[in-house]
Design a protein around this motif. Sequence first.
Motif, short mmCIF file in Angstrom:
data_model
loop_
_atom_site.label_atom_id
_atom_site.label_comp_id
_atom_site.label_asym_id
_atom_site.label_seq_id
_atom_site.Cartn_x
_atom_site.Cartn_y
_atom_site.Cartn_z
N GLY A 35 0.82 -1.21 0.00
CA GLY A 35 0.00 0.00 0.00
C GLY A 35 0.85 1.26 0.00
O GLY A 35 0.56 2.23 -0.72
N TRP A 36 1.93 1.25 0.80
CA TRP A 36 2.83 2.41 0.86
C TRP A 36 3.49 2.64 -0.51
O TRP A 36 3.61 3.79 -0.96
CB TRP A 36 3.91 2.18 1.92
N LYS A 37 3.93 1.56 -1.16
CA LYS A 37 4.56 1.68 -2.47
C LYS A 37 3.58 2.22 -3.51
O LYS A 37 3.94 3.04 -4.36
CB LYS A 37 5.11 0.31 -2.92
N MET A 38 2.33 1.75 -3.41
CA MET A 38 1.31 2.21 -4.35
C MET A 38 1.07 3.71 -4.20
O MET A 38 0.94 4.44 -5.19
CB MET A 38 0.00 1.44 -4.11
N ILE A 39 1.05 4.19 -2.95
CA ILE A 39 0.87 5.63 -2.70
C ILE A 39 2.02 6.42 -3.31
O ILE A 39 1.82 7.44 -3.98
CB ILE A 39 0.77 5.91 -1.18
N TRP A 40 3.25 5.93 -3.10
CA TRP A 40 4.43 6.66 -3.57
C TRP A 40 4.56 6.63 -5.09
O TRP A 40 4.98 7.62 -5.71
CB TRP A 40 5.68 6.06 -2.92
N GLU A 41 4.18 5.52 -5.70
CA GLU A 41 4.39 5.35 -7.13
C GLU A 41 3.24 5.88 -7.98
O GLU A 41 3.38 6.00 -9.20
CB GLU A 41 4.63 3.87 -7.45
N THR A 42 2.09 6.16 -7.37
CA THR A 42 0.93 6.66 -8.12
C THR A 42 0.81 8.17 -7.90
O THR A 42 0.54 8.62 -6.78
CB THR A 42 -0.37 5.97 -7.65
#
Length: 425
Positions: A224-231
């Motif tokens: 979830g954290w990666k998705m926030i950062w990458e989107t």
Amino acid sequence: MKSSDLTRPFYFLWTTQTAANAADVLYIMALTVLVLDRTDSLVSAALMPLMRSGAQMLSSLIAPLLINRFKLSKLLLMSQVGQFLLFIGLAVYLQLNGEASSLVLVFLLVFVMSFLDGWTTPARNALVPRLVVREQGLLKANGLLSVSDQIVQFAGWGLSGIIVAFMGASPTLLLTAVIYGLAAVFTLGVKEPVRSEVVGKKLDALSNPVSEIGTSKWHTLTEGWKMIWETPRLRVLTFMDIIDMLGASIWVGAFTLAFVQVALGQGEEWWGFINAAYFAGTIGGGLLVLALARTIGNRYVMVMMIGMAGYGVLTALYALNTLPFVALILVMLMGPFAELSVINRRTLIQHSVDKQLLPKVLSAQASLMHLVFCISLLGMAGLAEYIGIVNLYLFAAGLTILALLVGLLSYRAFRDQADHTHISG
């Protein structure tokens, strides 16, 4: 509101969350009175909300592991049943032991209940897109949930005070347990669409084929954290949320009371009037979103920006005003703008990621917001001593305008990213 927009399982979700929120308000009031009577210490009573936020933050951090193992509806049911059983145990323990009961044990049970409660909001907000069938239905669903949340907050604190005064703290906890039991029963009606479950299992199998090993668990926790950062859109919305949340604590009781006394020159009764006016405004704002759902259409970004701008300007005017009745009007007007901002921001987030990954993103955001709010509480308290209560409200208004500027400067992220969510799915 057409029945085709909102499904029967959504109404079960709405009912169970309203009951659970009402139970929360009741038990916080009852335990606050109990702790104050036993210790005569505001510090001890203040430990409870701090413990609740800490437990919910930890729960949100590990929620992705649970989301990988259980359906969202089952997670909600586990949370409600767990809290129901803990409330029964707490109420019976206090009833049997009275003054001899251990506050350490009481605080421990509060911590565990708050931990169980920590994954309910991400699960609820992730379930909503799965339980509506059209795009307009998503905005209506978020508006309806927001209205019921605000009504519970508005009416709950006043009514819970009367109930605790009439029944006493321990019997009130028994009543709370009954309400949580009803919430658990209503949760049985929250059924996810079969298609969502099948797609979810396929996605889990592809993204996490060896879920038992440590690296895979770490991937699950950080996805979830990666998705926030990458989107780009999620990153901007989360950053706006953080900035806005830093100023949100100004509406906590101690700050509003200080403002009423210092800036408006009034007593505690006006503190109650200001709180009531703010909640009345937010209820009106939620109803406004419901009424304008068709007009808003898919213009979520524009309406969110209008909401933030109006809220920021009105907060600044409120800080500079010294007339009590004008303050009431300003606070009541803030509510609709705040709800236009919050509801459309939530809808944008739900549109910005696949439905199956949404729970992990919302869990990451929830843990982050709990942390930011705790920092805000401590930071604003220190800042109030240094710059004064009026300047504190001006500072909070400035934070909202800053969040708005971040959104405007990052407008390309909203324009370029196509929606990931298909409401019909």
